[in-house]
Design an enzyme around this catalytic site. Structure first.
Site, mmCIF file in Angstrom:
data_model
loop_
_atom_site.group_PDB
_atom_site.id
_atom_site.type_symbol
_atom_site.label_atom_id
_atom_site.label_comp_id
_atom_site.label_asym_id
_atom_site.label_seq_id
_atom_site.Cartn_x
_atom_site.Cartn_y
_atom_site.Cartn_z
ATOM 1 N N GLY A 300 0.664 -1.205 -0.012
ATOM 2 C CA GLY A 300 0.043 -0.055 0.098
ATOM 3 C C GLY A 300 0.986 1.172 -0.054
ATOM 4 N N GLU A 301 0.330 2.208 0.604
ATOM 5 C CA GLU A 301 1.003 3.727 0.936
ATOM 6 C C GLU A 301 1.217 4.538 -0.500
ATOM 7 O OE1 GLU A 301 4.933 2.983 2.576
ATOM 8 O OE2 GLU A 301 4.185 1.910 4.395
ATOM 9 N N GLY A 302 0.840 3.666 -1.758
ATOM 10 C CA GLY A 302 1.177 4.445 -2.998
ATOM 11 C C GLY A 302 2.482 3.774 -3.564
#
Length: 334
Positions: A300-302
């Protein structure tokens, strides 16, 4: 016509026809979004939305809820994977508190868009009231509207929230009328017993709301505040005609929700990677999309967006800088 002009420009570069594969489709897509045969990527941004989930207290994650605020502090300190990759690529990063169950101290470089501390426990009531959901959408839109004023034309979205793969699995199940078990994965790394517990909990959650089917209703009932803000942010990015970099499973569920409301949004969307989360590939196929990377990421997190950005840049650069057969005085095939 622009589509023909773009294709001609791509085809007459000094290479065999189609030899740059998916990069050629990407260059064409970007030119069509920007309405030019010479597109540019300007002031790229990554926005990470963070929030807690009421359902996390039921034990659907391998990590405790306080990891959400601890990771937000890590983002702000520059120490997370997304910080490293954004620094490497020269991408501006913004961290948004969409609904973290924590009182952050003053003076942090944190965008405060907190609707409430954590979504509600959907095993007891919908994750958000309709007012809270609308506020979350508006908050996400306002973040992007402000970034658009800086001249940014390409933006990626990431998320942090313990329990958010569970929320996303439920949303996917409802949006596409799929058995919930086919949408569930190991999230943050559950063992077999924990995975079975997650399946039991999510099956109970989905059975509680048999009549919820409309996209906004699905997001309000099963989503998280960070997912809702991401939906609003994606919608605003499309309204501003930005290129939208879509990260992994959770971001793709947000995009699927936006797509159910407005199918045109896919024209601006670049799906950056296919994650290791069980249902992500299936979801991309349902949207008719192919991701740029497959690195077995599940962070996740980009992070997938930041890693894919140089490939997106390469698509623009070859279109703008590579010689044509005529320019280079190279013979084309007969």
């Amino acid at each position: 016509m622009l589509t023909t002009e773009l294709q001609h420009k791509i085809d007459f570069k000094t290479k065999p026809l189609g030899a740059l594969g998916h990069l050629e489709h990407l260059a064409h897509k970007i030119g069509m979004v920007q309405n030019t045969t010479s597109p540019q990527l300007c002031n790229p941004h990554m926005v990470v939305f963070a929030a807690d989930h009421g359902i996390a207290t039921a034990g659907v994650s391998a990590y405790p809820q306080e990891v959400t605020y601890q990771m937000v502090m890590n983002f702000l300190g520059g120490g997370a994977a997304i910080n490293v990759f954004c620094r490497q690529q020269g991408i501006n990063i913004k961290i948004v508190d969409a609904g973290v169950n924590f009182d952050f101290p003053e003076g942090l470089k944190l965008i405060d868009k907190k609707v409430r501390k954590s979504s509600r426990n959907m095993l007891e009531e919908p994750a958000m009231t309709s007012e809270e959901y609308q506020q979350a959408l508006d908050n996400g839109r306002s973040v992007v509207a402000e970034i658009a004023e800086t001249g940014c034309n390409i933006i990626g979205f990431g998320e942090m929230g313990i329990g958010n793969t569970s929320a996303s699995s439920l949303m996917m199940s409802k949006l596409f009328n799929l058995p919930v078990i086919s949408c569930i994965g190991r999230g943050t790394g559950l063992n077999d017993d924990q995975l079975q517990n997650k399946i039991n909990i999510l099956s109970a959650a989905i059975e509680k709301y048999p009549n919820v089917t409309a996209p906004d209703e699905v997001a309000q009932t099963f989503g998280g505040l960070e997912i809702a803000q991401m939906i609003g942010a994606m919608e605003e990015a499309y309204r501003q005609n930005m290129l939208i970099m879509v990260d992994g499973f959770i971001a793709t569920v947000a995009m699927a929700t936006a797509w159910k409301k407005n199918p045109e949004i896919l024209k601006n969307s670049i799906f950056c990677h296919v994650s290791d989360e069980n249902a992500h590939l299936q979801l991309l196929e349902l949207l008719g999309q192919k991701a740029l990377l497959n690195l077995n990421l599940r962070l996740g997190e980009g992070t997938g967006c930041a890693l894919a950005y140089p490939i997106i840049q390469s698509a623009v650069n070859f279109l703008n800088e590579m010689s044509s057969f005529e320019d280079a005085q190279v013979s084309n095939k007969e």
